[in-house]
Design an enzyme around this catalytic site. Sequence first.
Site, PDB file in Angstrom:
ATOM      1  N   THR A   1     -49.172  18.507   3.240  1.00 12.81           N
ATOM      2  CA  THR A   1     -49.514  17.145   2.848  1.00 12.81           C
ATOM      3  C   THR A   1     -50.960  17.041   2.368  1.00 12.81           C
ATOM      4  O   THR A   1     -51.808  17.845   2.781  1.00 12.81           O
ATOM      5  CB  THR A   1     -49.314  16.207   4.060  1.00 12.81           C
ATOM      6  OG1 THR A   1     -49.840  14.932   3.761  1.00 12.81           O
ATOM      7  CG2 THR A   1     -50.025  16.725   5.301  1.00 12.81           C
ATOM      8  N   ASP A   2     -51.223  16.025   1.551  1.00 10.35           N
ATOM      9  CA  ASP A   2     -52.613  15.765   1.144  1.00 10.35           C
ATOM     10  C   ASP A   2     -53.440  15.198   2.303  1.00 10.35           C
ATOM     11  O   ASP A   2     -54.673  15.164   2.232  1.00 10.35           O
ATOM     12  CB  ASP A   2     -52.661  14.819  -0.071  1.00 10.35           C
ATOM     13  CG  ASP A   2     -52.014  13.459   0.176  1.00 10.35           C
ATOM     14  OD1 ASP A   2     -51.449  13.237   1.264  1.00 10.35           O
ATOM     15  OD2 ASP A   2     -52.069  12.606  -0.746  1.00 10.35           O
ATOM     16  N   GLU A   3     -52.770  14.771   3.385  1.00  9.26           N
ATOM     17  CA  GLU A   3     -53.507  14.138   4.488  1.00  9.26           C
ATOM     18  C   GLU A   3     -54.423  15.129   5.211  1.00  9.26           C
ATOM     19  O   GLU A   3     -55.309  14.719   5.958  1.00  9.26           O
ATOM     20  CB  GLU A   3     -52.537  13.492   5.477  1.00  9.26           C
ATOM     21  CG  GLU A   3     -51.717  12.401   4.833  1.00  9.26           C
ATOM     22  CD  GLU A   3     -51.092  11.419   5.814  1.00  9.26           C
ATOM     23  OE1 GLU A   3     -51.450  11.430   7.001  1.00  9.26           O
ATOM     24  OE2 GLU A   3     -50.255  10.631   5.365  1.00  9.26           O
TER      25      GLU A   3
ATOM     26  N   TYR B   1     -50.960  13.599  13.343  1.00  2.00           N
ATOM     27  CA  TYR B   1     -50.043  14.186  12.359  1.00  2.00           C
ATOM     28  C   TYR B   1     -50.796  15.116  11.413  1.00  2.00           C
ATOM     29  O   TYR B   1     -50.424  16.290  11.261  1.00  2.00           O
ATOM     30  CB  TYR B   1     -49.335  13.077  11.558  1.00  2.00           C
ATOM     31  CG  TYR B   1     -48.697  13.585  10.279  1.00  2.00           C
ATOM     32  CD1 TYR B   1     -47.575  14.411  10.328  1.00  2.00           C
ATOM     33  CD2 TYR B   1     -49.229  13.266   9.028  1.00  2.00           C
ATOM     34  CE1 TYR B   1     -46.994  14.908   9.154  1.00  2.00           C
ATOM     35  CE2 TYR B   1     -48.657  13.747   7.853  1.00  2.00           C
ATOM     36  CZ  TYR B   1     -47.543  14.568   7.929  1.00  2.00           C
ATOM     37  OH  TYR B   1     -46.977  15.060   6.772  1.00  2.00           O
TER      38      TYR B   1
ATOM     39  N   LYS C   1     -50.595  19.233  10.846  1.00  2.00           N
ATOM     40  CA  LYS C   1     -50.251  19.872   9.564  1.00  2.00           C
ATOM     41  C   LYS C   1     -51.392  20.801   9.125  1.00  2.00           C
ATOM     42  O   LYS C   1     -51.152  21.901   8.623  1.00  2.00           O
ATOM     43  CB  LYS C   1     -49.982  18.812   8.477  1.00  2.00           C
ATOM     44  CG  LYS C   1     -48.731  17.981   8.685  1.00  2.00           C
ATOM     45  CD  LYS C   1     -47.419  18.770   8.621  1.00  2.00           C
ATOM     46  CE  LYS C   1     -47.081  19.274   7.249  1.00  2.00           C
ATOM     47  NZ  LYS C   1     -45.697  19.864   7.220  1.00  2.00           N
TER      48      LYS C   1
HETATM   49  P1  NAD Z   1     -38.532  13.722   7.590  1.00  2.00           P
HETATM   50  O1  NAD Z   1     -39.161  13.207   8.844  1.00  2.00           O
HETATM   51  O2  NAD Z   1     -37.739  12.794   6.748  1.00  2.00           O
HETATM   52  O3  NAD Z   1     -37.601  14.969   7.930  1.00  2.00           O
HETATM   53  C1  NAD Z   1     -37.975  15.967   8.834  1.00  2.00           C
HETATM   54  C2  NAD Z   1     -36.739  16.840   9.109  1.00  2.00           C
HETATM   55  O4  NAD Z   1     -37.142  17.905   9.986  1.00  2.00           O
HETATM   56  C3  NAD Z   1     -35.618  16.088   9.827  1.00  2.00           C
HETATM   57  O5  NAD Z   1     -34.374  16.409   9.242  1.00  2.00           O
HETATM   58  C4  NAD Z   1     -35.694  16.598  11.258  1.00  2.00           C
HETATM   59  O6  NAD Z   1     -34.450  16.585  11.934  1.00  2.00           O
HETATM   60  C5  NAD Z   1     -36.192  18.020  11.041  1.00  2.00           C
HETATM   61  N1  NAD Z   1     -36.888  18.552  12.231  1.00  2.00           N
HETATM   62  C6  NAD Z   1     -37.857  17.954  12.952  1.00  2.00           C
HETATM   63  N2  NAD Z   1     -38.231  18.751  13.968  1.00  2.00           N
HETATM   64  C7  NAD Z   1     -37.510  19.890  13.861  1.00  2.00           C
HETATM   65  C8  NAD Z   1     -37.468  21.098  14.606  1.00  2.00           C
HETATM   66  N3  NAD Z   1     -38.255  21.294  15.685  1.00  2.00           N
HETATM   67  N4  NAD Z   1     -36.624  22.078  14.225  1.00  2.00           N
HETATM   68  C9  NAD Z   1     -35.800  21.892  13.130  1.00  2.00           C
HETATM   69  N5  NAD Z   1     -35.792  20.752  12.407  1.00  2.00           N
HETATM   70  C10 NAD Z   1     -36.645  19.771  12.766  1.00  2.00           C
HETATM   71  O7  NAD Z   1     -39.735  14.363   6.761  1.00  2.00           O
HETATM   72  P2  NAD Z   1     -40.016  14.320   5.182  1.00  2.00           P
HETATM   73  O8  NAD Z   1     -40.692  13.057   4.852  1.00  2.00           O
HETATM   74  O9  NAD Z   1     -38.808  14.748   4.466  1.00  2.00           O
HETATM   75  O10 NAD Z   1     -41.131  15.478   5.087  1.00  2.00           O
HETATM   76  C11 NAD Z   1     -40.744  16.843   4.990  1.00  2.00           C
HETATM   77  C12 NAD Z   1     -41.987  17.706   4.959  1.00  2.00           C
HETATM   78  O11 NAD Z   1     -42.803  17.336   3.848  1.00  2.00           O
HETATM   79  C13 NAD Z   1     -42.877  17.577   6.192  1.00  2.00           C
HETATM   80  O12 NAD Z   1     -43.362  18.855   6.505  1.00  2.00           O
HETATM   81  C14 NAD Z   1     -43.998  16.665   5.743  1.00  2.00           C
HETATM   82  O13 NAD Z   1     -45.186  16.949   6.450  1.00  2.00           O
HETATM   83  C15 NAD Z   1     -44.121  17.044   4.283  1.00  2.00           C
HETATM   84  N6  NAD Z   1     -44.621  15.983   3.382  1.00  2.00           N
HETATM   85  C16 NAD Z   1     -44.029  14.762   3.385  1.00  2.00           C
HETATM   86  C17 NAD Z   1     -44.475  13.797   2.475  1.00  2.00           C
HETATM   87  C18 NAD Z   1     -43.840  12.428   2.422  1.00  2.00           C
HETATM   88  O14 NAD Z   1     -44.346  11.561   1.721  1.00  2.00           O
HETATM   89  N7  NAD Z   1     -42.755  12.170   3.106  1.00  2.00           N
HETATM   90  C19 NAD Z   1     -45.535  14.089   1.611  1.00  2.00           C
HETATM   91  C20 NAD Z   1     -46.111  15.360   1.667  1.00  2.00           C
HETATM   92  C21 NAD Z   1     -45.645  16.316   2.544  1.00  2.00           C
HETATM   93  O1  DAU Z   2     -49.719  11.475   1.940  1.00  6.26           O
HETATM   94  C1  DAU Z   2     -48.586  12.175   2.342  1.00  6.26           C
HETATM   95  C2  DAU Z   2     -48.031  11.561   3.608  1.00  6.26           C
HETATM   96  O2  DAU Z   2     -47.422  10.324   3.222  1.00  6.26           O
HETATM   97  C3  DAU Z   2     -47.014  12.449   4.308  1.00  6.26           C
HETATM   98  O3  DAU Z   2     -47.669  13.616   4.747  1.00  6.26           O
HETATM   99  C4  DAU Z   2     -46.384  11.725   5.500  1.00  6.26           C
HETATM  100  O4  DAU Z   2     -45.379  12.528   6.084  1.00  6.26           O
HETATM  101  C5  DAU Z   2     -45.761  10.438   4.997  1.00  6.26           C
HETATM  102  O5  DAU Z   2     -45.230   9.698   6.073  1.00  6.26           O
HETATM  103  C6  DAU Z   2     -46.802   9.594   4.251  1.00  6.26           C
HETATM  104  O6  DAU Z   2     -47.801   9.107   5.174  1.00  6.26           O
HETATM  105  P1  DAU Z   2     -48.353   7.607   5.100  1.00  6.26           P
HETATM  106  O7  DAU Z   2     -48.912   7.259   6.425  1.00  6.26           O
HETATM  107  O8  DAU Z   2     -49.220   7.420   3.920  1.00  6.26           O
HETATM  108  O9  DAU Z   2     -46.945   6.821   4.819  1.00  6.26           O
HETATM  109  P2  DAU Z   2     -46.368   5.454   5.391  1.00  6.26           P
HETATM  110  O10 DAU Z   2     -45.168   5.141   4.564  1.00  6.26           O
HETATM  111  O11 DAU Z   2     -46.227   5.463   6.862  1.00  6.26           O
HETATM  112  O12 DAU Z   2     -47.509   4.411   5.016  1.00  6.26           O
HETATM  113  C7  DAU Z   2     -47.924   4.231   3.666  1.00  6.26           C
HETATM  114  C8  DAU Z   2     -49.063   3.225   3.692  1.00  6.26           C
HETATM  115  O13 DAU Z   2     -48.535   1.928   4.039  1.00  6.26           O
HETATM  116  C9  DAU Z   2     -50.130   3.517   4.721  1.00  6.26           C
HETATM  117  O14 DAU Z   2     -51.390   3.132   4.201  1.00  6.26           O
HETATM  118  C10 DAU Z   2     -49.772   2.617   5.903  1.00  6.26           C
HETATM  119  C11 DAU Z   2     -49.130   1.428   5.230  1.00  6.26           C
HETATM  120  N1  DAU Z   2     -48.077   0.735   5.990  1.00  6.26           N
HETATM  121  C12 DAU Z   2     -47.054   1.479   6.499  1.00  6.26           C
HETATM  122  C13 DAU Z   2     -46.017   0.890   7.181  1.00  6.26           C
HETATM  123  C14 DAU Z   2     -44.905   1.715   7.784  1.00  6.26           C
HETATM  124  C15 DAU Z   2     -48.077  -0.651   6.095  1.00  6.26           C
HETATM  125  O15 DAU Z   2     -48.999  -1.329   5.607  1.00  6.26           O
HETATM  126  N2  DAU Z   2     -47.040  -1.243   6.761  1.00  6.26           N
HETATM  127  C16 DAU Z   2     -46.014  -0.541   7.323  1.00  6.26           C
HETATM  128  O16 DAU Z   2     -45.113  -1.141   7.952  1.00  6.26           O
END
Ligand code: NAD
Ligand code: DAU
Length: 360
Positions: free
Chosen positions: A140-142, A165, A169
């Site tokens: 992630t960019d975080e 989180y 990561k």
């Molecule tokens: P998600 O939470 O939707 O899915 C996570 C999956 O991992 C689920 O299916 C869960 O059952 C599985 N899981 C969790 N713990 C596990 C374990 N111990 N063993 C096996 N499986 C397990 O997540 P996502 O949003 O699809 O993100 C996927 C990956 O991409 C993560 O590594 C996250 O850090 C990264 N990422 C997400 C975003 C985003 O915006 N969602 C952006 C950048 C990077």
């Molecule tokens: O940047 C990549 C990341 O983006 C991933 O690594 C994470 O897995 C993914 O969950 C996401 O993180 P964020 O914290 O940015 O996503 P989230 O959707 O939780 O929140 C997006 C923005 O919106 C953040 O600034 C918090 C805000 N927010 C979120 C929720 C759930 C609100 O204002 N209200 C809300 O109810």
Amino acid sequence: MKKKNMAKTVLVTGGCGFIGANFVRLILETRQDWRVINLDKLTYAGNLHNLEDVSGHPNYRFVRGDICDQTLLDNLFSEEQIDTVVHFAAESHVDRSITGPAEFIQTNITGTFTLLEAAKKQWLDNGQKNEQCRFLHVSTDEVYGSLGATGFFTEQTSYDPRSPYSASKASSDHLVRAYFHTYGLPILITNCSNNYGPYQFPEKLIPLVLNNGMQGKELPVYGDGGNVRDWLYVQDHCEAIVQVVEQGRRGEAYNIGGHNEKNNLQVVELLCDMLDKKLGLLPSGKARRSLITFVKDRLGHDRRYAIDADKIDQELGWTPKYTFEQGIEKTVTWYLDNQEWMESVMDGSYQEYYTKMYGK
Ligand code: NAD
Ligand code: DAU
């Protein structure tokens, strides 16, 4: 026998989650010679429905299991002769990491370590030594922390994670890199910005707002709504990952982003207006913007993320295909067309699907 014709045998971890499910579907649709083993623990975020349509595909196998289980991983690597890992499995929600960090440390750090050990054993210690082997860690960019009003994260930006989180990561990224430098494990890392699209769990901003907005419920905006995220359509992220697996240089990290900065209030207002247009106004006659409620800010809330994605563009020729307008239109349409999916997530019945399918 069959394996001889397979160009890759890929272990996808977390394939039942949001990005993982989109990735598995993309592979089965576009890479006829890849076999996909999806290892997923099915936590609250894992949903077998996400891949129901491809569950009978001849190149697909689902295994329920934990990436922290070394024996399971060792057996899977040797039984399937895994040559590629695409590692999505993680605890992914920042808010949950603030109230309960332990699972994040366990899965994101210990789980990644366990997976690295399994790959090292199979590929290096047991002498598979296949030039084709690749371990792609999806990150992630975080990990880079929070930006001020200007500037972008590049691959050279120092790590400065600020939530449990992102710290978990960052820790896993360091471990993955260490296995390259110490043992020569053929790793790749991608650091991506915020994804949106089909199958995202409705704890994250966009599906949460769509779900609440459809039901006329409050739309919580943290703080002043001015926090900025760089939004990327999930299909673009998945295509970037395929390109990095196929063409990325071993040991390298690639930033992936949408060139699409928006603050949270802009996103929420846009979604309100789109729902009003597609569904009509609320029964009260009010527009959905009236549901927006400013709530207490997230602890340690990072102010701005923005990705410089020049490296992946220059080296691999990847740029996003979808504009935000195109991606968000597809996303809103998907959630409107798949309300049963949302209902089964909200009432918890999606978690019974495993028992229905596999009987335990
Ligand atoms: P998600 O939470 O939707 O899915 C996570 C999956 O991992 C689920 O299916 C869960 O059952 C599985 N899981 C969790 N713990 C596990 C374990 N111990 N063993 C096996 N499986 C397990 O997540 P996502 O949003 O699809 O993100 C996927 C990956 O991409 C993560 O590594 C996250 O850090 C990264 N990422 C997400 C975003 C985003 O915006 N969602 C952006 C950048 C990077
Ligand atoms: O940047 C990549 C990341 O983006 C991933 O690594 C994470 O897995 C993914 O969950 C996401 O993180 P964020 O914290 O940015 O996503 P989230 O959707 O939780 O929140 C997006 C923005 O919106 C953040 O600034 C918090 C805000 N927010 C979120 C929720 C759930 C609100 O204002 N209200 C809300 O109810």
